[in-house]
Design a protein around this motif. Structure first.
Motif, PDB file in Angstrom:
ATOM      1  N   LEU B  45       8.750   0.868  10.101  1.00 34.11           N
ATOM      2  CA  LEU B  45       8.718   0.024   8.909  1.00 34.11           C
ATOM      3  C   LEU B  45      10.123  -0.170   8.326  1.00 34.11           C
ATOM      4  N   THR B  50       8.497  -0.442   3.409  1.00 31.27           N
ATOM      5  CA  THR B  50       8.527   0.979   3.020  1.00 31.27           C
ATOM      6  C   THR B  50       8.574   1.111   1.495  1.00 31.27           C
ATOM      7  N   ASN B  53       5.227  -0.228  -0.143  1.00 27.09           N
ATOM      8  CA  ASN B  53       4.123   0.640   0.266  1.00 27.09           C
ATOM      9  C   ASN B  53       4.187   1.949  -0.526  1.00 27.09           C
ATOM     10  N   MET B 181      -1.918   2.635   9.353  1.00 32.38           N
ATOM     11  CA  MET B 181      -0.761   2.545   8.465  1.00 32.38           C
ATOM     12  C   MET B 181      -0.154   1.143   8.433  1.00 32.38           C
ATOM     13  N   ALA B 185       0.261  -0.582   4.903  1.00 34.76           N
ATOM     14  CA  ALA B 185       1.614  -0.852   4.396  1.00 34.76           C
ATOM     15  C   ALA B 185       1.826  -2.332   4.102  1.00 34.76           C
ATOM     16  N   ASN B 188      -0.075  -3.360   1.144  1.00 38.41           N
ATOM     17  CA  ASN B 188       0.525  -2.769  -0.054  1.00 38.41           C
ATOM     18  C   ASN B 188       1.783  -3.503  -0.518  1.00 38.41           C
ATOM     19  N   MET B 263       3.948   8.585   3.487  1.00 36.11           N
ATOM     20  CA  MET B 263       4.656   7.321   3.230  1.00 36.11           C
ATOM     21  C   MET B 263       6.116   7.417   3.662  1.00 36.11           C
ATOM     22  N   GLY B 342      -4.004   4.447   0.997  1.00 32.24           N
ATOM     23  CA  GLY B 342      -3.017   5.417   1.480  1.00 32.24           C
ATOM     24  C   GLY B 342      -3.592   6.827   1.536  1.00 32.24           C
TER      25      GLY B 342
END
Lengths: 70, 481
Positions: B45, B50, B53, B181, B185, B188, B263, B342
């Motif tokens: 990511l 990142t 998220n 994920m 992500a 998010n 994360m 998450g």
């Protein structure tokens, strides 16, 4: 930019500054609490906390550029 | 158009877009589905994903509404939320890249993986996985109930909110199940951006509209309720030492939560992580701090609320009407669902990777691990949904000890990543004693001397962990780190 090791060595100064932020938001709190003083339109306790929360973000921004770019 | 219809149509449009993004991310973003792709997005990511998220998972529905609620109920004690975020980010700037490098080098997928690798202890790994799963069960339930709360307020009670909240959550589960994920992500990014816009825009609009700025707000609070502006706050139960210990304790415990570790792992590089932490610290300044001030605005306006957490949404509705209410409601729902996604993936990963693969079937293939993680996503989502129906209040005790309990893993997680001489015996002893002290200082003698139970736990945990580590280090095998 550099190797991760070089980056870590540049981090050290900022670690001390980060520690200073931890101190500045905690140690003065009992002395500022309840003081009838307004700064920038806020009670000094609230102003002080906001100041250091913003300074923490500023410090990290500067640290990022210094640490990552050498 | 009815106000409830306007608000709910905005909320469900945002939900629909989120689901589409989550499913598309799976269809377009995943070429080969492996365990590391599913659980940590292949550690690929970039910065924007990142950052948002991280922010979306950190700022849950509870934080979104609860910060204003705290300011409304207690006043100055809300400053601990301002401060611990700043402390946590200054800490993460140095810690997150370090733990990322360790995880990348050893292909660690979960926080419990770290404990297995670092201490060569399946007991510690299992404890960490169980703590991560157990303490997060009420958080999943809480996110569902927050969506219900938002729907109730935003639609003036016109819709069957609990059914719709569970349905919304199950739709989110769909993309978590599919894409892991990557889907979490990417979705998010959308949700995190909406949250920031709503927190900053909504708060500035309210403060500007009623008070013309911060000075007007604080002067009004000083007249109406001056006890809101100093410790021990309006309720008189949060002395200044509580503020200091809560801020420091939560600042230390912040990155010990397994979903936040989760994360960190998907970032592409330490540089991406540092940049994301920097931006999340600004997200904190621009988002949660301003949102919390709406609670003070409600105090200054003399508004009597049925529940403190209504402060932000109530003021938006009263001031700007149903369209703005829909936007803020959508952001509140976004905050809850993004954190829920998450947390759900983290629970499922701990269960599949650490309880199933490491304990039950070490020969499990990559494909099997993904399958078990997906099944776990469904199981934990079902548990959260069922609990939202049958036991909305009973798990509050887990929430009460959650933060303090998780923080007791600090020596093993943080100090163990820095110092080689931290041993499993030290970590275990500190953990057991720390958790016991947390339970005692939460339920038997609540926050003695006004000091938060997190810090009481650490006062006993840290010296014991360090002392026993020093004593056992020579006899222990040299750690692999």
């Amino acid at each position: 930019m550099g190797t991760e090791e070089a980056v870590r060595s540049r981090e050290r100064l900022f670690m001390w500054l980060a520690a200073l932020i931890w101190l500045m938001v905690t140690v003065p709190a009992p002395f500022l609490n309840g003081l009838p003083v307004f700064v920038a339109g806020m009670p000094i306790l609230w102003f002080w906390m906001l100041l250091w929360v913003v300074l923490a973000a500023v410090l990290l921004t500067v640290a990022y550029f210094v640490v990552e770019r050498g | 158009m009815e106000p409830a219809a306007i608000a709910s149509s905005i909320i469900f449009t945002v939900l629909g877009i989120t689901i589409v993004i989550g499913v598309l991310a799976y269809r377009l973003g995943i070429k080969v589905l492996r365990a590391d792709t599913y659980i940590v997005a292949g550690r690929a990511l970039g910065f924007i994903v990142t950052f948002l998220n991280m922010a979306a998972v950190i700022y849950s529905g509870f934080a979104f509404l609860g910060a204003a609620g705290w300011a409304y109920s207690y006043g100055a004690p809300v400053l601990y939320i301002w401060v611990y975020g700043a402390l946590a980010y200054t800490f993460a700037f140095f810690f997150a890249p370090r733990i990322w490098s360790v995880a990348k080098g050893r292909n660690l997928l979960t926080q419990a993986d770290f404990f297995l690798w670092r201490y060569n202890s399946k007991l510690l790994m299992t404890l960490v996985a169980l703590v991560g799963i157990l303490f997060n069960i009420p958080y999943i339930q809480l996110q569902i109930l927050t969506v219900r709360y938002v729907l109730d307020l935003s639609t003036y009670g016109a819709l069957p909110s609990l059914h719709l909240a569970v349905l919304s959550f199950l739709l989110v589960v769909l993309y978590v199940f599919l894409g892991g994920m990557v889907s979490v992500a990417i979705a998010n990014v959308f949700l995190g951006a909406i949250m920031l816009g709503a927190m900053l825009g909504g708060s500035l609009a309210i403060i500007g509209h009623y008070f013309g700025g911060l000075e007007g707000l604080f002067r009004a609070v000083a007249e109406v309720s001056p006890q809101h502006l100093a410790f021990p706050g309006a309720a008189g139960i949060h002395p200044v030492q509580w503020f200091i210990t809560a801020a420091v304790g939560c600042g230390l415990g912040f990155w010990v939560w397994p979903q936040l570790a989760q994360m960190v792992f998907p970032a592409r590089s330490p540089r991406v992580l540092r940049r994301s932490v920097v931006m999340t610290s600004w997200y904190h300044v621009l988002g949660i701090i301003w949102a919390s001030l709406t609670g003070l605005a409600a105090v200054a306006l003399g508004i009597k609320l049925a529940a403190a957490d209504q402060a932000f949404i109530f003021l938006i509705d009263k001031t700007f009407g149903p369209a703005a209410l829909g936007l803020i409601g959508a952001a509140g729902m976004a905050a809850a669902l993004s954190s829920g996604a998450g947390i759900l993936l983290t629970q499922a990963s701990l269960c599949a990777r650490n309880l199933y693969q490491q304990l039950v079937k070490p020969t499990a293939s990559d494909r099997e691990l993904v399958l078990v993680t997906r099944i776990s996503v469904i199981v934990f989502a079902a548990i959260g949904a069922i609990l939202a129906y049958v036991a909305p209040a009973q798990l509050v005790y887990l929430l009460l000890v959650g933060y303090a309990g998780i923080t007791q893993m600090f020596p093993g997680w943080v100090l163990g990543s820095i110092w080689k001489w931290i041993t499993r015996e030290g970590v275990l002893a500190g953990l057991v004693v720390g958790e016991t002290v947390v339970v005692l200082t939460t339920f038997v003698w609540s926050n003695p001397l006004g000091i938060h139970s997190i810090v009481w736990g650490l006062i006993f945990n840290l010296p014991l962990a360090l002392l026993i580590s020093k004593l056992t280090y020579r006899e222990a095998k040299a750690p692999q780190g």
